[in-house]
Write a protein that holds these residues in place. Structure first.
Motif, PDB file in Angstrom:
ATOM      1  N   LEU A 186       7.283   4.193  -7.293  1.00  0.00           N
ATOM      2  CA  LEU A 186       7.378   3.350  -5.586  1.00  0.00           C
ATOM      3  C   LEU A 186       9.299   2.797  -5.288  1.00  0.00           C
ATOM      4  N   THR A 211      12.311   4.098  -3.399  1.00  0.00           N
ATOM      5  CA  THR A 211      13.672   3.695  -2.630  1.00  0.00           C
ATOM      6  C   THR A 211      15.036   3.428  -2.810  1.00  0.00           C
ATOM      7  N   SER A 263       8.516   7.224   2.454  1.00  0.00           N
ATOM      8  CA  SER A 263       8.053   6.730   1.786  1.00  0.00           C
ATOM      9  C   SER A 263       7.631   6.842   3.357  1.00  0.00           C
ATOM     10  N   THR A 272       1.449   6.855   0.568  1.00  0.00           N
ATOM     11  CA  THR A 272       2.586   6.448  -0.219  1.00  0.00           C
ATOM     12  C   THR A 272       2.293   5.182  -0.436  1.00  0.00           C
ATOM     13  N   TYR A 273       2.086   3.585   0.143  1.00  0.00           N
ATOM     14  CA  TYR A 273       2.131   2.593  -0.267  1.00  0.00           C
ATOM     15  C   TYR A 273       0.695   2.906  -0.287  1.00  0.00           C
ATOM     16  N   ASN A 274      -0.694   3.406   0.201  1.00  0.00           N
ATOM     17  CA  ASN A 274      -1.541   3.167   0.092  1.00  0.00           C
ATOM     18  C   ASN A 274      -1.972   3.742  -1.004  1.00  0.00           C
ATOM     19  N   VAL A 295      -1.423   0.857  -3.564  1.00  0.00           N
ATOM     20  CA  VAL A 295      -2.388  -0.320  -3.427  1.00  0.00           C
ATOM     21  C   VAL A 295      -3.494  -0.283  -3.653  1.00  0.00           C
ATOM     22  N   LEU A 322       2.846  -5.730  -1.550  1.00  0.00           N
ATOM     23  CA  LEU A 322       2.826  -4.118  -1.257  1.00  0.00           C
ATOM     24  C   LEU A 322       2.686  -4.509   0.215  1.00  0.00           C
ATOM     25  N   MET A 327       5.480  -3.704   3.594  1.00  0.00           N
ATOM     26  CA  MET A 327       5.336  -2.819   4.210  1.00  0.00           C
ATOM     27  C   MET A 327       5.054  -3.989   5.544  1.00  0.00           C
ATOM     28  N   PRO A 335       0.326  -1.040   7.919  1.00  0.00           N
ATOM     29  CA  PRO A 335      -0.502  -0.595   6.789  1.00  0.00           C
ATOM     30  C   PRO A 335      -2.010  -0.244   7.636  1.00  0.00           C
ATOM     31  N   THR A 387      -5.455   1.009   3.980  1.00  0.00           N
ATOM     32  CA  THR A 387      -4.746   0.213   2.906  1.00  0.00           C
ATOM     33  C   THR A 387      -5.499  -1.168   2.942  1.00  0.00           C
TER      34      THR A 387
END
Length: 429
Positions: free
Chosen positions: A249, A253, A259, A263-265, A268, A283, A287, A294, A298
């Motif tokens: 991640l 960046t 992203s 990506t964040y899901n 996490v 995270l 976000m 989120p 998330t």
């Protein structure tokens, strides 16, 4: 070179001159007025149109997404025994591919030799792409197997479509083999090639293979994109490689690869599986400082991470903020929140959550109901615990339900109702 440019200019001019024809055909409704469509073509072309005009009409209809009209136009040529070439068939096959109708694409592909029309690389690639879109990897492989016999060279597009088809069919070994053959034949491996191979391995949880492909991608100086990193981060969860997920991640960046919430899901979720609740919350917080909002996935993953870390206050805090970001909780979210109430002995909050579920017309499952009963039991609220068994009338009590309720009675020395429930368990087996 000058002749080629002149030919391209003439071709574009020809297509522009035929735009009114295409627009007139598109104004009709097909298949309800198929006869009218054929009649209009007969009126416009009392004699056979030249090859370039036919190409422009078929490509124009295909590009407008009117597969049925493109097929009718091709049939009109066949009925009148007008000469067709590979460009005409390719236009219709490509339209079939984009419409994800692989059977029709294959039908027209197979019809080409019957009408003495030679197939070319575009014919094969378009048909294979149609198979790829529908996950028909076996059919795609059959087409690939005959290409060398027909002296048709396998290209980057051919391999990419087939690797992707195998990925959709969960055939990661076949996808990896094709990827290796691609390298051995010195066919260019681009971002799409690596993404397809990574996706095949990611779907079956082979995280070591994914990370190896990612490393090979970097060594080959092939640019990674959002799809690449998302798949790599996602598979890190399977391998328990949460630190690697965060590293990817960060790399994303720094390299300015876009992203998104997926990506964040994935990141996490990787933290959630490893019980890294603090990292998961960081995270989510990060976000909220960006343009990425989120979602329910998330929040569910972050709440679950807090649950594994015995952080019930953090769980309930995150749950309470979901409405602020328009992330509506589902049964899983409520289940996690009620379990947090159990750990924190917050029986009133637990009952409030059940009431909120009812207002939203969400039916609690046995996990939610049993957690609420257990919460009441820990707080010596045996009456409320027993009432919950009757309140959720649509959900028959199971052994865990009665066990939680008996424990609630036991804590408050209520032996009579406990004995009654034991009798029920014995009677029901």
């Amino acid at each position: 070179m000058r002749r080629e440019r002149q030919a391209q200019t003439q071709s574009r001019a020809k297509c522009r001159s035929n735009q009114p024809v295409v627009q007139a055909l598109l104004s009709l409704k097909v298949p309800a007025q198929a006869g009218e469509f054929i009649a209009m073509l007969n009126e416009m072309f009392p004699k056979a149109p030249d090859a370039r005009t036919s190409t422009c009409i078929l490509c124009g209809l295909a590009k407008q997404g009117s597969l049925s009209m493109a097929i009718l136009a091709l049939s009109w040529h066949q009925m009148n025994r007008y000469r067709l070439n590979y460009c005409h068939y390719n236009a219709v096959i490509d339209a079939c591919s984009k419409a994800s109708t692989w059977t029709k694409a294959l039908q027209f592909f197979c019809a080409m030799p019957e009408h003495k029309v030679e197939t070319d690389i575009i014919s094969y690639n378009s048909t294979i792409s149609a198979c790829e879109r529908c996950g028909e990897w076996k059919q795609g492989l059959q087409l690939v197997s005959v290409m060398p016999q027909r002296q048709v060279e396998l290209t980057n597009i051919t391999f990419n479509a087939m690797i992707s088809a195998c990925a959709k069919g969960d055939e990661w070994k076949q996808a990896s083999h094709l990827f290796d053959v691609m390298a051995q034949s010195q066919t260019e491996q681009d971002t799409v090639s690596f993404n397809a191979a990574i996706s095949a391995c990611e779907k079956v949880g082979h995280w070591e293979n994914v990370l190896q492909l990612l490393s090979s991608m970097q060594q080959s100086k092939v640019e990674s994109d959002t799809i690449t990193i998302n798949a790599a981060i996602s598979v890190c969860r399977t391998g328990g490689e949460w630190e690697k997920a965060l590293q990817l991640l960060l790399t994303m960046t720094r390299s300015r690869v876009e992203s998104n919430v997926v990506t964040y899901n994935a990141a996490v979720s990787a933290c959630e599986k490893a019980g890294q609740w603090l990292q998961a919350l960081c995270l989510v917080s990060f976000m909220q400082k960006t343009a990425i909002t989120p979602d329910r996935i998330t929040c569910n993953a972050a709440i679950s991470a807090c649950g594994k870390g015995q952080q019930w206050q953090q769980e309930l805090g995150l749950f309470s903020t979901m409405h602020e970001i328009s992330a509506l909780p589902n049964v899983i979210t409520y289940g996690s929140a009620v379990s947090a109430c159990e750990r924190g002995e917050q029986w009133q909050h637990a009952l409030g959550l059940l009431h909120a579920m009812t207002k939203r017309k969400l039916l609690p499952n046995s996990v939610v109901r049993n957690a609420a009963i257990s919460t009441c039991g820990k707080c010596r609220r045996w009456q409320q615990a027993l009432a919950l068994i009757e309140d959720v009338a649509t959900l028959p009590p199971d052994h865990s339900t009665y066990s939680a309720a008996i424990t609630a009675c036991e804590k408050d020395s209520q032996w009579k109702p406990a004995l009654c429930m034991l009798q029920v368990i014995y009677t029901n087996g």
